[in-house]
Design a protein around this motif. Sequence first.
Motif, PDB file in Angstrom:
ATOM      1  N   ALA A   1     -40.347  76.485 -36.682  1.00  0.00           N
ATOM      2  CA  ALA A   1     -39.447  75.416 -36.258  1.00  0.00           C
ATOM      3  C   ALA A   1     -37.987  75.817 -36.455  1.00  0.00           C
ATOM      4  O   ALA A   1     -37.131  75.560 -35.594  1.00  0.00           O
ATOM      5  N   ASP A   2     -37.705  76.461 -37.581  1.00  0.00           N
ATOM      6  CA  ASP A   2     -36.332  76.906 -37.841  1.00  0.00           C
ATOM      7  C   ASP A   2     -35.921  77.998 -36.849  1.00  0.00           C
ATOM      8  O   ASP A   2     -34.784  78.010 -36.358  1.00  0.00           O
ATOM      9  N   MET A   3     -36.832  78.918 -36.556  1.00  0.00           N
ATOM     10  CA  MET A   3     -36.538  79.972 -35.587  1.00  0.00           C
ATOM     11  C   MET A   3     -36.298  79.372 -34.199  1.00  0.00           C
ATOM     12  O   MET A   3     -35.393  79.794 -33.471  1.00  0.00           O
ATOM     13  N   ASP A   4     -37.093  78.374 -33.834  1.00  0.00           N
ATOM     14  CA  ASP A   4     -36.940  77.736 -32.534  1.00  0.00           C
ATOM     15  C   ASP A   4     -35.553  77.105 -32.413  1.00  0.00           C
ATOM     16  O   ASP A   4     -34.896  77.218 -31.364  1.00  0.00           O
ATOM     17  N   ALA A   5     -35.133  76.463 -33.478  1.00  0.00           N
ATOM     18  CA  ALA A   5     -33.811  75.840 -33.471  1.00  0.00           C
ATOM     19  C   ALA A   5     -32.710  76.890 -33.333  1.00  0.00           C
ATOM     20  O   ALA A   5     -31.734  76.701 -32.589  1.00  0.00           O
TER      21      ALA A   5
ATOM     22  N   LEU B   1     -28.602  89.536 -35.929  1.00  0.00           N
ATOM     23  CA  LEU B   1     -27.982  88.363 -35.309  1.00  0.00           C
ATOM     24  C   LEU B   1     -28.782  87.102 -35.606  1.00  0.00           C
ATOM     25  O   LEU B   1     -28.245  86.092 -36.088  1.00  0.00           O
ATOM     26  N   VAL B   2     -30.087  87.150 -35.329  1.00  0.00           N
ATOM     27  CA  VAL B   2     -30.939  85.965 -35.485  1.00  0.00           C
ATOM     28  C   VAL B   2     -31.107  85.597 -36.951  1.00  0.00           C
ATOM     29  O   VAL B   2     -31.082  84.413 -37.319  1.00  0.00           O
ATOM     30  N   MET B   3     -31.265  86.594 -37.824  1.00  0.00           N
ATOM     31  CA  MET B   3     -31.496  86.299 -39.238  1.00  0.00           C
ATOM     32  C   MET B   3     -30.258  85.748 -39.934  1.00  0.00           C
ATOM     33  O   MET B   3     -30.363  84.978 -40.882  1.00  0.00           O
ATOM     34  N   GLN B   4     -29.091  86.125 -39.462  1.00  0.00           N
ATOM     35  CA  GLN B   4     -27.876  85.532 -40.005  1.00  0.00           C
ATOM     36  C   GLN B   4     -27.851  84.031 -39.715  1.00  0.00           C
ATOM     37  O   GLN B   4     -27.520  83.217 -40.580  1.00  0.00           O
TER      38      GLN B   4
ATOM     39  N   HIS C   1     -32.419  78.372 -29.800  1.00  0.00           N
ATOM     40  CA  HIS C   1     -31.884  77.454 -28.796  1.00  0.00           C
ATOM     41  C   HIS C   1     -30.415  77.119 -29.023  1.00  0.00           C
ATOM     42  O   HIS C   1     -29.846  76.300 -28.294  1.00  0.00           O
ATOM     43  N   GLN C   2     -29.792  77.739 -30.026  1.00  0.00           N
ATOM     44  CA  GLN C   2     -28.348  77.576 -30.187  1.00  0.00           C
ATOM     45  C   GLN C   2     -27.647  78.297 -29.033  1.00  0.00           C
ATOM     46  O   GLN C   2     -27.956  79.455 -28.737  1.00  0.00           O
ATOM     47  N   PRO C   3     -26.713  77.653 -28.366  1.00  0.00           N
ATOM     48  CA  PRO C   3     -26.072  78.256 -27.189  1.00  0.00           C
ATOM     49  C   PRO C   3     -25.479  79.637 -27.431  1.00  0.00           C
ATOM     50  O   PRO C   3     -25.609  80.526 -26.582  1.00  0.00           O
ATOM     51  N   ASP C   4     -24.839  79.841 -28.588  1.00  0.00           N
ATOM     52  CA  ASP C   4     -24.223  81.146 -28.840  1.00  0.00           C
ATOM     53  C   ASP C   4     -25.274  82.234 -29.038  1.00  0.00           C
ATOM     54  O   ASP C   4     -25.090  83.378 -28.610  1.00  0.00           O
ATOM     55  N   VAL C   5     -26.405  81.865 -29.665  1.00  0.00           N
ATOM     56  CA  VAL C   5     -27.482  82.841 -29.861  1.00  0.00           C
ATOM     57  C   VAL C   5     -28.125  83.192 -28.527  1.00  0.00           C
ATOM     58  O   VAL C   5     -28.370  84.366 -28.226  1.00  0.00           O
ATOM     59  N   LYS C   6     -28.416  82.182 -27.709  1.00  0.00           N
ATOM     60  CA  LYS C   6     -29.004  82.420 -26.386  1.00  0.00           C
ATOM     61  C   LYS C   6     -28.115  83.339 -25.552  1.00  0.00           C
ATOM     62  O   LYS C   6     -28.595  84.271 -24.906  1.00  0.00           O
ATOM     63  N   ALA C   7     -26.808  83.071 -25.582  1.00  0.00           N
ATOM     64  CA  ALA C   7     -25.874  83.894 -24.802  1.00  0.00           C
ATOM     65  C   ALA C   7     -25.880  85.342 -25.263  1.00  0.00           C
ATOM     66  O   ALA C   7     -25.886  86.275 -24.446  1.00  0.00           O
TER      67      ALA C   7
END
Length: 333
Positions: free
Chosen positions: A280-284, A60-63, A287-293
């Motif tokens: 920095a890229d991972m942090d961004a 999920l995160v790497m995509q 913090h994307q709403p869909d990823v957090k959810a």
Amino acid sequence: MKTTKTNRARGRWAGACLLAAALACGMAGAARADAAYPGKPLRVVVPYTPGGVSDAVTRLVMQKLAERIGQPVVVENRPGANGMIGSDNVAKSAPDGYSLLVVVAAHAINPSLYPRMAYDPVKDLTGVSQIGRIPLLLVSSAQLPPSSVKELVSWGKAHPDKMTYASSGNGSGAHLAGELFSQAVGMKMTHVPYKGVSPALPDLFSGQVAMIFDSVQTMMPQVKAGKLKALAITSPARWPAAPDVPTMAEAGYPGVTASSWIGLIAPAKTPKDVLARLSADMDAVLHQPDVKARLIEYGIDPVGGTPDQFQSFIKDEAARWGAVVKKGGITVE
């Protein structure tokens, strides 16, 4: 004589200009190299089998990371030896930011359980970004009387032969969380290891095993079905999926914080500017709403942070769990 001195001065001036030009070109080249990263696909090793939570979260995160950096991120599963086979592979890879590793809490625990490792998790690998923390839920069998942590402790001290706790195996997070709890409450408990959490559930349902620490995602469906009782959660605050479950601190045991975690690391000596860019890229992404959810659905609290923060966290975890392992005399075969 005057002509000779003039020529020498001109020569020195020309040499200085050439040196300055060379330095400028070098600096420009370095800037171009930094700006060019990443210039090819990244490889991210998951040292566990496909299909598990760590694998699903990684994909999920790497995509999302691939979309952000404009390069493919290839996820590669290299399971075995409690994560050590895949970890050793990345530890010995070139420290250029193109070979990365996703690890869980076992990464910091392994050195205290396996004294002869092929790599040093702290010295040969370094933090990039902590993807998230995974609070653990303390649940007991619905067939047993206790309905709170204090009731469980009182009941266990009155019935020491029945005070057992399950885990997904020797040295697992559930095993160490149970040992930490045992040490915190001053009560001897019998560890019952299983080959995964699923085989342990029938014995928990029947009351043959008293309790277990495991993820909210795994245990809450069983709690809602009335087969288990949720007594406390190991996170600092209550969890959204279990708002009525008190924290361990609220239950009277603030020292029992045993959250698992997942994060991204790289070979040691990876350039700091590369680590900073990745972080920095991972942090961004985190913090994307869909990823957090989605992460919260997996029972994961997104974290992020800098490489230094994550590396410091890993060192602290290694020291903390090393002390628990030593005091409990825990060994693995």
